[in-house]
Design a protein around this motif. Sequence first.
Motif, PDB file in Angstrom:
ATOM      1  N   PHE A  74      -3.779   2.098  14.836  1.00 45.24           N
ATOM      2  CA  PHE A  74      -5.494   1.820  14.085  1.00 45.24           C
ATOM      3  C   PHE A  74      -6.594   0.954  15.300  1.00 45.24           C
ATOM      4  CE2 PHE A  74      -4.132   2.362   9.182  1.00 45.24           C
ATOM      5  CZ  PHE A  74      -3.930   3.814   9.511  1.00 45.24           C
ATOM      6  N   GLU A  75      -7.881   0.883  14.969  1.00 51.20           N
ATOM      7  CA  GLU A  75      -9.071   0.032  15.214  1.00 51.20           C
ATOM      8  C   GLU A  75      -8.464  -1.714  15.384  1.00 51.20           C
ATOM      9  OE1 GLU A  75     -13.512  -0.508  14.627  1.00 51.20           O
ATOM     10  OE2 GLU A  75     -12.379   1.704  15.326  1.00 51.20           O
ATOM     11  N   GLU A  76      -7.271  -2.139  14.166  1.00 52.47           N
ATOM     12  CA  GLU A  76      -7.068  -3.244  14.732  1.00 52.47           C
ATOM     13  C   GLU A  76      -5.710  -3.339  15.088  1.00 52.47           C
ATOM     14  OE1 GLU A  76      -9.075  -2.666  10.612  1.00 52.47           O
ATOM     15  OE2 GLU A  76      -7.874  -1.904  11.789  1.00 52.47           O
ATOM     16  N   GLY A  77      -5.142  -2.469  15.361  1.00 45.24           N
ATOM     17  CA  GLY A  77      -4.112  -2.762  15.605  1.00 45.24           C
ATOM     18  C   GLY A  77      -2.577  -1.710  16.117  1.00 45.24           C
ATOM     19  N   ASP A  78      -1.706  -1.898  15.989  1.00 36.98           N
ATOM     20  CA  ASP A  78      -0.589  -0.497  16.193  1.00 36.98           C
ATOM     21  C   ASP A  78       0.136  -0.722  14.639  1.00 36.98           C
ATOM     22  OD1 ASP A  78      -0.837   0.283  18.574  1.00 36.98           O
ATOM     23  OD2 ASP A  78       0.885  -0.852  19.363  1.00 36.98           O
ATOM     24  N   VAL A  79       0.135   1.289  14.040  1.00 35.56           N
ATOM     25  CA  VAL A  79       0.696   0.272  12.470  1.00 35.56           C
ATOM     26  C   VAL A  79       2.149   1.378  13.016  1.00 35.56           C
ATOM     27  CG1 VAL A  79       0.364   2.282  10.709  1.00 35.56           C
ATOM     28  CG2 VAL A  79      -1.778   0.553  12.016  1.00 35.56           C
ATOM     29  N   TYR A  80       2.905   1.472  12.266  1.00 38.82           N
ATOM     30  CA  TYR A  80       4.009   2.205  11.464  1.00 38.82           C
ATOM     31  C   TYR A  80       4.053   2.453   9.746  1.00 38.82           C
ATOM     32  CZ  TYR A  80       9.176   3.551  10.845  1.00 38.82           C
ATOM     33  OH  TYR A  80       9.829   3.626  10.365  1.00 38.82           O
ATOM     34  N   MET A  81       4.009   3.589  10.102  1.00 37.27           N
ATOM     35  CA  MET A  81       4.426   3.771   8.546  1.00 37.27           C
ATOM     36  C   MET A  81       5.482   3.525   7.454  1.00 37.27           C
ATOM     37  SD  MET A  81       4.094   7.392   5.791  1.00 37.27           S
ATOM     38  CE  MET A  81       1.471   7.624   5.786  1.00 37.27           C
ATOM     39  N   LEU A  82       5.804   2.638   6.990  1.00 34.51           N
ATOM     40  CA  LEU A  82       7.014   2.446   6.506  1.00 34.51           C
ATOM     41  C   LEU A  82       8.173   3.048   5.430  1.00 34.51           C
ATOM     42  CD1 LEU A  82       9.259  -0.102   7.453  1.00 34.51           C
ATOM     43  CD2 LEU A  82       8.225  -1.247   5.460  1.00 34.51           C
ATOM     44  N   GLU A  83       7.621   3.461   4.683  1.00 26.34           N
ATOM     45  CA  GLU A  83       7.476   4.119   3.519  1.00 26.34           C
ATOM     46  C   GLU A  83       6.371   5.213   3.072  1.00 26.34           C
ATOM     47  OE1 GLU A  83       8.273   1.211   0.744  1.00 26.34           O
ATOM     48  OE2 GLU A  83       8.970  -0.110   2.179  1.00 26.34           O
ATOM     49  N   LYS A  84       6.881   6.500   3.118  1.00 23.05           N
ATOM     50  CA  LYS A  84       5.869   7.370   3.368  1.00 23.05           C
ATOM     51  C   LYS A  84       6.065   7.825   1.727  1.00 23.05           C
ATOM     52  CE  LYS A  84       8.771  11.685   4.710  1.00 23.05           C
ATOM     53  NZ  LYS A  84       8.845  12.175   5.441  1.00 23.05           N
ATOM     54  N   PRO A  85       4.702   8.601   1.121  1.00 24.33           N
ATOM     55  CA  PRO A  85       5.106   8.818   0.019  1.00 24.33           C
ATOM     56  C   PRO A  85       5.826   9.921  -0.237  1.00 24.33           C
ATOM     57  CG  PRO A  85       2.656   9.863   0.915  1.00 24.33           C
ATOM     58  CD  PRO A  85       3.538   9.141   2.230  1.00 24.33           C
ATOM     59  N   PHE A  86       6.028  10.848  -1.534  1.00 22.28           N
ATOM     60  CA  PHE A  86       6.680  11.748  -0.968  1.00 22.28           C
ATOM     61  C   PHE A  86       6.290  12.477  -3.194  1.00 22.28           C
ATOM     62  CE2 PHE A  86       9.598   8.258  -2.522  1.00 22.28           C
ATOM     63  CZ  PHE A  86      10.334   8.532  -3.638  1.00 22.28           C
ATOM     64  N   ASP A  87       6.541  13.684  -2.968  1.00 19.25           N
ATOM     65  CA  ASP A  87       6.806  14.372  -4.563  1.00 19.25           C
ATOM     66  C   ASP A  87       6.809  12.883  -6.119  1.00 19.25           C
ATOM     67  OD1 ASP A  87       5.315  16.518  -3.900  1.00 19.25           O
ATOM     68  OD2 ASP A  87       7.069  17.466  -3.604  1.00 19.25           O
ATOM     69  N   GLY A  88       5.834  13.003  -6.489  1.00 18.85           N
ATOM     70  CA  GLY A  88       6.440  12.074  -7.997  1.00 18.85           C
ATOM     71  C   GLY A  88       5.921  10.539  -7.813  1.00 18.85           C
ATOM     72  N   TYR A  89       5.947  10.411  -6.465  1.00 20.57           N
ATOM     73  CA  TYR A  89       5.861   9.129  -5.501  1.00 20.57           C
ATOM     74  C   TYR A  89       4.675   8.850  -5.044  1.00 20.57           C
ATOM     75  CZ  TYR A  89       6.893   4.288  -4.861  1.00 20.57           C
ATOM     76  OH  TYR A  89       6.340   2.662  -4.941  1.00 20.57           O
ATOM     77  N   PHE A  90       3.554   8.791  -5.744  1.00 17.75           N
ATOM     78  CA  PHE A  90       2.194   8.833  -4.571  1.00 17.75           C
ATOM     79  C   PHE A  90       1.292   7.767  -3.277  1.00 17.75           C
ATOM     80  CE2 PHE A  90       0.728  10.531  -8.529  1.00 17.75           C
ATOM     81  CZ  PHE A  90       1.417  12.060  -8.353  1.00 17.75           C
ATOM     82  N   SER A  91       2.261   6.386  -3.147  1.00 14.17           N
ATOM     83  CA  SER A  91       2.466   5.667  -2.474  1.00 14.17           C
ATOM     84  C   SER A  91       2.916   5.369  -1.481  1.00 14.17           C
ATOM     85  CB  SER A  91       2.863   4.362  -3.209  1.00 14.17           C
ATOM     86  OG  SER A  91       2.179   3.463  -3.227  1.00 14.17           O
ATOM     87  N   SER A  92       2.419   5.104  -0.087  1.00 13.27           N
ATOM     88  CA  SER A  92       2.852   4.973   1.453  1.00 13.27           C
ATOM     89  C   SER A  92       2.315   3.019   1.425  1.00 13.27           C
ATOM     90  CB  SER A  92       2.874   4.973   2.079  1.00 13.27           C
ATOM     91  OG  SER A  92       1.147   5.313   2.103  1.00 13.27           O
ATOM     92  N   ARG A  93       3.541   2.796   2.758  1.00  5.55           N
ATOM     93  CA  ARG A  93       3.680   1.526   2.498  1.00  5.55           C
ATOM     94  C   ARG A  93       3.915   1.164   4.528  1.00  5.55           C
ATOM     95  NH1 ARG A  93       7.178  -3.178   0.089  1.00  5.55           N
ATOM     96  NH2 ARG A  93       5.787  -4.876   0.840  1.00  5.55           N
ATOM     97  N   TYR A  94       2.628   0.588   4.987  1.00  2.68           N
ATOM     98  CA  TYR A  94       2.717   0.334   6.207  1.00  2.68           C
ATOM     99  C   TYR A  94       2.227  -1.524   6.941  1.00  2.68           C
ATOM    100  CZ  TYR A  94      -0.454   4.420   5.878  1.00  2.68           C
ATOM    101  OH  TYR A  94      -1.363   6.116   5.860  1.00  2.68           O
ATOM    102  N   LEU A  95       3.421  -1.028   7.702  1.00  5.14           N
ATOM    103  CA  LEU A  95       3.175  -2.711   8.836  1.00  5.14           C
ATOM    104  C   LEU A  95       1.958  -2.243  10.593  1.00  5.14           C
ATOM    105  CD1 LEU A  95       7.129  -2.974   9.283  1.00  5.14           C
ATOM    106  CD2 LEU A  95       5.542  -4.485   7.623  1.00  5.14           C
ATOM    107  N   MET A  96       1.392  -3.043   9.937  1.00  4.78           N
ATOM    108  CA  MET A  96       0.553  -3.224  11.049  1.00  4.78           C
ATOM    109  C   MET A  96       1.121  -5.000  12.331  1.00  4.78           C
ATOM    110  SD  MET A  96      -3.816  -3.763  11.035  1.00  4.78           S
ATOM    111  CE  MET A  96      -3.857  -1.501  10.736  1.00  4.78           C
TER     112      MET A  96
END
Length: 243
Positions: free
Chosen positions: A75-97
Amino acid sequence: MTGERLKHHADDENEIHDVATFQDPARNVVTPVLQLPPELALPIVEALAGLVRAAHVAPVALAPDEDGITRAQTFEEGDVYMLEKPFDGYFSSRYLMDFYDVTERGICSRMHLHTGLRFVRMMTGPGTTIRVGSLSPFVVTDVPGVTPFAPEQFTDALPDLPEGVQRTRYNLVVPENSFVDMQIPRGVSHQFNAIGPHAVIDSVHPEESIEVFRERMSGFRMMAQTIFLTEDRPDVASCTGDA
């Protein structure tokens, strides 16, 4: 699907909207959470940043998975890792930057907004602050006897605007060795710039899957969920001079 589209071109990863006419639909809410001794803050921040760094040298995290999601991105501010991704029935995700240090790069990140709401926890270690900006004043939580500190705030002029355009920027500083939360409503302007080497964000995107459908994207395109308000990344003095 509720809500109007924000993007003009769904998959554009550098879409820029008119900063002269833009108005925030709401305000960011900031909650100071914790201040730690340097010897406690540093290992926490570095352990989280270490996950991001490990992802960015892991071939499996750098390539699309079975759902088409690439977990390690930039990303523009730094490197990112999607720690937890969405799946069917769960719309949210979580990132570390893992933030870039703007004093090393010589440029600052741009003011931007997102196609969905965000929750971020900003964490700093020794010798590091994060300067947060918005085109609207921040709402800062203050529960007497509980909230541990009040962050510094000030205003300046948003840099690198078209000729004849002036916008006030509202700034808030996350101090060293601190955890500070920010709730970002959908479509509200913000920018983050880390001054120093030890800064991470733990970010929850509660609408990750919804955003893809609402904006009619071709798939999960993490940068396409960002809309910028200026063309170029400004000089480092624009995010370090007053902090």
